[in-house]
Design a protein around this motif. Structure first.
Motif, PDB file in Angstrom:
ATOM      1  N   THR A 197       3.598 -21.961 -43.923  1.00 44.29           N
ATOM      2  CA  THR A 197       5.332 -22.125 -44.410  1.00 44.29           C
ATOM      3  C   THR A 197       6.027 -22.791 -43.284  1.00 44.29           C
ATOM      4  N   THR A 219       7.743 -27.595 -53.065  1.00 47.68           N
ATOM      5  CA  THR A 219       7.283 -26.274 -53.328  1.00 47.68           C
ATOM      6  C   THR A 219       6.606 -26.207 -54.807  1.00 47.68           C
ATOM      7  N   TRP A 221       5.752 -23.314 -57.050  1.00 50.41           N
ATOM      8  CA  TRP A 221       5.850 -22.009 -57.069  1.00 50.41           C
ATOM      9  C   TRP A 221       4.780 -21.130 -57.593  1.00 50.41           C
ATOM     10  N   GLY A 222       4.482 -20.191 -56.518  1.00 54.76           N
ATOM     11  CA  GLY A 222       3.271 -19.376 -56.710  1.00 54.76           C
ATOM     12  C   GLY A 222       2.107 -19.892 -56.437  1.00 54.76           C
ATOM     13  N   TYR A 225       2.194 -26.418 -51.982  1.00 53.71           N
ATOM     14  CA  TYR A 225       2.823 -27.380 -52.026  1.00 53.71           C
ATOM     15  C   TYR A 225       2.203 -28.635 -52.657  1.00 53.71           C
ATOM     16  N   ALA A 247       6.004 -27.198 -61.774  1.00 54.99           N
ATOM     17  CA  ALA A 247       6.986 -26.588 -61.139  1.00 54.99           C
ATOM     18  C   ALA A 247       7.232 -27.024 -59.845  1.00 54.99           C
ATOM     19  N   HIS A 248       8.297 -27.140 -59.141  1.00 58.60           N
ATOM     20  CA  HIS A 248       8.722 -27.542 -58.001  1.00 58.60           C
ATOM     21  C   HIS A 248       9.949 -27.086 -57.608  1.00 58.60           C
ATOM     22  N   GLY A 249      10.433 -27.117 -56.183  1.00 55.51           N
ATOM     23  CA  GLY A 249      11.708 -26.629 -55.748  1.00 55.51           C
ATOM     24  C   GLY A 249      11.829 -26.726 -54.210  1.00 55.51           C
ATOM     25  N   GLU A 251      11.947 -24.911 -50.598  1.00 52.03           N
ATOM     26  CA  GLU A 251      11.184 -24.021 -49.854  1.00 52.03           C
ATOM     27  C   GLU A 251      12.008 -22.425 -49.622  1.00 52.03           C
ATOM     28  N   PRO A 252      11.644 -21.641 -50.160  1.00 58.92           N
ATOM     29  CA  PRO A 252      12.434 -20.350 -50.068  1.00 58.92           C
ATOM     30  C   PRO A 252      12.416 -19.899 -48.645  1.00 58.92           C
ATOM     31  N   GLU A 257       8.137 -14.905 -49.615  1.00 59.91           N
ATOM     32  CA  GLU A 257       6.870 -15.141 -49.881  1.00 59.91           C
ATOM     33  C   GLU A 257       5.961 -14.119 -49.740  1.00 59.91           C
TER      34      GLU A 257
END
Length: 309
Positions: A197, A219, A221-222, A225, A247-249, A251-252, A257
């Protein structure tokens, strides 16, 4: 363990830790230089360029983070940071300023040797098996020369950052898990996935126009990358996988995570590099000696002598 001797610089102000680590590294076939503080470490690195540096975070006068910054400013030498168990922020910062790996105190010296071997192995073998040159979304990467640029400007990447970028660039549109990246890029079957990460976040800071809103390394999710880019051209072949994933987005935040790695040095199984057999860190003074330097238990010596840092 090695047919070619490597020079390792060990930087730690604790004599017990330095003695035990030196003994294990020398038994593994390495030449070892010692330094007890930051200025001495920088002088030693200038006099005899090391192949790798084992660097304690807590040092008198100049802390390990500053030593790492200065070392990385002069040469791309691999650095393994030694950190105290509770110093997560400092550990993450160490990775962000260029450390290639870290080992948490208290630690087993055998674990440290395995991590040294893993970093050195990748440093040696990466140029021997270069892939094709790749150009995507303004990023040009030449694995043979170990160079990368963005829009014509050279990127200053660490060893792990370069390998991570090369791995992602070669697989555009493919959702890749953190576990797979840990295995393929770091060479470890298991480990602290926060390492992946942090390196992704640091790499985004160097290749994304707005790292807070990444459009290249997305990202999933789950999962992990995905490198989101169309191929602009490839030399010497090297076709890439088709686009995919959904899905993407962004970085948390760190810690949002779950990580699959086990904590180090707490009596649980310690994760070794790919192909190495995991072993169990012993509590203080327990268990037979495994061939390390003389004393009342090599692991115990490191544990007892490293509480300060």
């Amino acid at each position: 363990m090695h047919s070619t001797e490597s020079r390792i610089l060990v930087v730690d102000d604790d004599p017990t830790v330095a003695e035990v680590v030196t003994g294990y590294l020398e038994r593994a076939g390495h030449a070892v230089d010692l330094a007890a503080d930051g200025p001495a470490a920088l002088r030693a690195a200038t006099q005899h360029r090391p192949d790798l540096v084992v660097l304690d975070l807590m040092l008198p006068g100049m802390d390990g983070l500053e030593v790492c910054r200065r070392l990385r400013a002069t040469a791309p030498v691999p650095v393994i940071m030694l950190t105290a168990r509770g110093d997560e922020d400092d550990r993450i910062l160490g990775l962000e300023i260029g450390a290639d790996d870290y080992v948490t105190k208290p630690f087993s010296p055998r674990e440290l040797v395995l991590r040294v071997e893993s970093v050195l192995r990748r440093a040696r073998t990466a140029p021997a098996r270069p892939g094709p040159r790749i150009s995507r979304s303004g990023i040009a990467l030449d694995p043979a020369a170990r160079t990368a640029s963005k829009d014509g400007h050279e990127l200053a990447l660490t060893l792990r950052e370069f390998d991570l970028l090369a791995y992602l660039l070669a697989r555009p549109g493919e959702a890749i898990s953190r576990e797979r990246l840990m295995h393929e890029v770091w060479g470890w079957e298991f480990g602290d996935l926060s390492t992946v990460t942090v390196h992704v976040r640091r790499l985004r800071g160097k290749i994304e126009t707005d790292p807070a809103k990444p459009v290249l390394i997305r990202t999933v999710w789950g999962v992990g990358y995905r490198f989101e880019a169309e191929a602009e051209g490839e030399a010497e072949g090297g076709g890439a996988a088709g686009r995919g994933g959904v899905a993407h987005g962004a970085e948390p935040a760190h810690g949002a995570e779950p990580y699959g790695g086990q904590p180090h040095g707490d009596g649980s199984h310690v994760d070794g590099p790919h192909g190495a057999r995991p072993y169990e860190a012993r509590p203080n003074g327990s268990g037979p000696s495994d061939g390390g330097p003389s004393g009342a238990g090599p692991d115990a010596a490191v544990r007892q002598g490293s509480n300060h840092g």
